[in-house]
Motif scaffolding. Sequence first.
Motif, PDB file in Angstrom:
ATOM      1  N   ALA A 138      20.020 -15.649  36.214  1.00 58.06           N
ATOM      2  CA  ALA A 138      19.235 -15.997  37.401  1.00 58.06           C
ATOM      3  C   ALA A 138      18.934 -14.781  38.272  1.00 58.06           C
ATOM      4  CB  ALA A 138      19.971 -17.051  38.227  1.00 58.06           C
ATOM      5  N   ASN A 139      19.661 -13.700  38.075  1.00 54.00           N
ATOM      6  CA  ASN A 139      19.440 -12.490  38.853  1.00 54.00           C
ATOM      7  C   ASN A 139      18.694 -11.481  37.986  1.00 54.00           C
ATOM      8  OD1 ASN A 139      19.531 -10.146  40.364  1.00 54.00           O
ATOM      9  ND2 ASN A 139      21.644 -10.447  41.032  1.00 54.00           N
ATOM     10  N   PRO A 140      17.374 -11.340  38.174  1.00 59.84           N
ATOM     11  CA  PRO A 140      16.588 -10.442  37.305  1.00 59.84           C
ATOM     12  C   PRO A 140      17.010  -8.987  37.412  1.00 59.84           C
ATOM     13  CG  PRO A 140      15.271 -11.181  39.167  1.00 59.84           C
ATOM     14  CD  PRO A 140      16.547 -11.951  39.211  1.00 59.84           C
ATOM     15  N   LEU A 141      17.673  -8.610  38.465  1.00 64.67           N
ATOM     16  CA  LEU A 141      18.085  -7.222  38.615  1.00 64.67           C
ATOM     17  C   LEU A 141      19.226  -6.851  37.676  1.00 64.67           C
ATOM     18  CD1 LEU A 141      17.667  -6.989  42.451  1.00 64.67           C
ATOM     19  CD2 LEU A 141      16.209  -6.016  40.699  1.00 64.67           C
ATOM     20  N   ASN A 142      19.863  -7.826  37.072  1.00 69.24           N
ATOM     21  CA  ASN A 142      20.869  -7.523  36.049  1.00 69.24           C
ATOM     22  C   ASN A 142      20.242  -6.847  34.843  1.00 69.24           C
ATOM     23  OD1 ASN A 142      23.224  -8.447  37.280  1.00 69.24           O
ATOM     24  ND2 ASN A 142      22.791 -10.558  36.721  1.00 69.24           N
ATOM     25  N   PHE A 143      18.940  -6.981  34.674  1.00 75.72           N
ATOM     26  CA  PHE A 143      18.262  -6.456  33.489  1.00 75.72           C
ATOM     27  C   PHE A 143      17.498  -5.162  33.776  1.00 75.72           C
ATOM     28  CE2 PHE A 143      18.535 -11.082  33.333  1.00 75.72           C
ATOM     29  CZ  PHE A 143      19.382 -11.215  32.237  1.00 75.72           C
ATOM     30  N   VAL A 144      17.568  -4.663  35.001  1.00 66.99           N
ATOM     31  CA  VAL A 144      16.874  -3.435  35.384  1.00 66.99           C
ATOM     32  C   VAL A 144      17.802  -2.259  35.124  1.00 66.99           C
ATOM     33  CG1 VAL A 144      15.872  -2.149  37.318  1.00 66.99           C
ATOM     34  CG2 VAL A 144      15.520  -4.618  37.149  1.00 66.99           C
ATOM     35  N   ARG A 145      17.274  -1.232  34.497  1.00 67.69           N
ATOM     36  CA  ARG A 145      18.042  -0.017  34.243  1.00 67.69           C
ATOM     37  C   ARG A 145      17.354   1.140  34.954  1.00 67.69           C
ATOM     38  NH1 ARG A 145      21.525  -2.938  33.486  1.00 67.69           N
ATOM     39  NH2 ARG A 145      22.114  -3.840  31.519  1.00 67.69           N
ATOM     40  N   GLN A 146      18.181   1.965  35.558  1.00 59.13           N
ATOM     41  CA  GLN A 146      17.648   3.127  36.254  1.00 59.13           C
ATOM     42  C   GLN A 146      18.445   4.348  35.832  1.00 59.13           C
ATOM     43  OE1 GLN A 146      17.647   2.854  40.503  1.00 59.13           O
ATOM     44  NE2 GLN A 146      16.896   4.926  40.769  1.00 59.13           N
ATOM     45  N   SER A 147      17.763   5.411  35.556  1.00 62.05           N
ATOM     46  CA  SER A 147      18.432   6.636  35.165  1.00 62.05           C
ATOM     47  C   SER A 147      19.166   7.218  36.367  1.00 62.05           C
ATOM     48  CB  SER A 147      17.409   7.645  34.651  1.00 62.05           C
ATOM     49  OG  SER A 147      18.020   8.885  34.432  1.00 62.05           O
ATOM     50  N   SER A 148      20.369   7.677  36.139  1.00 62.48           N
ATOM     51  CA  SER A 148      21.134   8.272  37.229  1.00 62.48           C
ATOM     52  C   SER A 148      21.175   9.790  37.112  1.00 62.48           C
ATOM     53  CB  SER A 148      22.554   7.708  37.247  1.00 62.48           C
ATOM     54  OG  SER A 148      23.204   8.033  36.043  1.00 62.48           O
ATOM     55  N   THR A 149      20.322  10.341  36.256  1.00 59.35           N
ATOM     56  CA  THR A 149      20.282  11.791  36.111  1.00 59.35           C
ATOM     57  C   THR A 149      19.138  12.347  36.934  1.00 59.35           C
ATOM     58  OG1 THR A 149      18.878  11.659  34.155  1.00 59.35           O
ATOM     59  CG2 THR A 149      21.270  11.706  33.795  1.00 59.35           C
ATOM     60  N   SER A 150      19.302  13.586  37.320  1.00 61.35           N
ATOM     61  CA  SER A 150      18.306  14.252  38.144  1.00 61.35           C
ATOM     62  C   SER A 150      18.223  15.705  37.709  1.00 61.35           C
ATOM     63  CB  SER A 150      18.728  14.161  39.617  1.00 61.35           C
ATOM     64  OG  SER A 150      17.947  15.021  40.400  1.00 61.35           O
ATOM     65  N   ASP A 151      17.085  16.311  37.926  1.00 61.38           N
ATOM     66  CA  ASP A 151      16.954  17.725  37.598  1.00 61.38           C
ATOM     67  C   ASP A 151      17.266  18.608  38.806  1.00 61.38           C
ATOM     68  OD1 ASP A 151      14.734  17.074  39.075  1.00 61.38           O
ATOM     69  OD2 ASP A 151      13.284  17.997  37.718  1.00 61.38           O
ATOM     70  N   TYR A 152      17.749  17.998  39.889  1.00 61.33           N
ATOM     71  CA  TYR A 152      18.121  18.741  41.087  1.00 61.33           C
ATOM     72  C   TYR A 152      19.314  19.644  40.804  1.00 61.33           C
ATOM     73  CZ  TYR A 152      20.186  19.736  45.636  1.00 61.33           C
ATOM     74  OH  TYR A 152      20.723  20.354  46.710  1.00 61.33           O
ATOM     75  N   GLU A 153      19.238  20.879  41.252  1.00 61.50           N
ATOM     76  CA  GLU A 153      20.356  21.802  41.131  1.00 61.50           C
ATOM     77  C   GLU A 153      20.733  22.302  42.512  1.00 61.50           C
ATOM     78  OE1 GLU A 153      20.351  24.930  38.200  1.00 61.50           O
ATOM     79  OE2 GLU A 153      18.827  23.860  37.048  1.00 61.50           O
ATOM     80  N   ALA A 154      21.957  22.025  42.917  1.00 62.28           N
ATOM     81  CA  ALA A 154      22.429  22.496  44.213  1.00 62.28           C
ATOM     82  C   ALA A 154      22.578  24.006  44.176  1.00 62.28           C
ATOM     83  CB  ALA A 154      23.761  21.848  44.548  1.00 62.28           C
ATOM     84  N   ILE A 155      22.274  24.625  45.291  1.00 61.33           N
ATOM     85  CA  ILE A 155      22.417  26.071  45.414  1.00 61.33           C
ATOM     86  C   ILE A 155      23.534  26.334  46.407  1.00 61.33           C
ATOM     87  CG2 ILE A 155      21.291  28.199  46.145  1.00 61.33           C
ATOM     88  CD1 ILE A 155      18.615  26.824  45.424  1.00 61.33           C
TER      89      ILE A 155
END
Length: 162
Positions: free
Chosen positions: A20-37
């Motif tokens: 009943a909760n459609p957000l259970n089927f949503v996938r989001q990448s947790s990777t980023s190309d950000y590099e802290a300096i």
Amino acid sequence: MFLVYKHGQRHGLIPRTQEANPLNFVRQSSTSDYEAITITAAKTFEVLQLMPQLERTLTLLIAATGLRISEGLGLQWQDIDYGKQKIFVRRAWTRGEVGKPKSRASKAPVPLHPVLAAFLRGVARPDAVFQTRGLDLSSERLDGKQPRVANMLVEDHLRRRR
């Protein structure tokens, strides 16, 4: 959004099944190309010295205390107890208005380091520490309707201008 559906399930508005909760089927990448300096302490002090006095003091305040920028902008002189070495968060400056701090935990006093106290004493303002009747550190780009945020300070003082 997930929590909105869970709230609906808790109050019987939506069936209590996983399907009943459609957000259970949503996938989001947790990777980023950000590099802290990471910058050195010497470079940090160099950047701070290039900042105008109010922005430098605000930056030191939020770095030393963990306050939100809006809470720092809302400080008034009576909120700073130099004798007890504490800062009391009683208000926040958001979207051009004084309001309440974001959470109850925000109202807990924070320690005032003597070095920070010396910087704060160097700010000669009549009423509020960082803003007085329209003259403040709110975003100049947004006509003072939103407080400065960390990424604005980074853009203005750390990123190379093109």
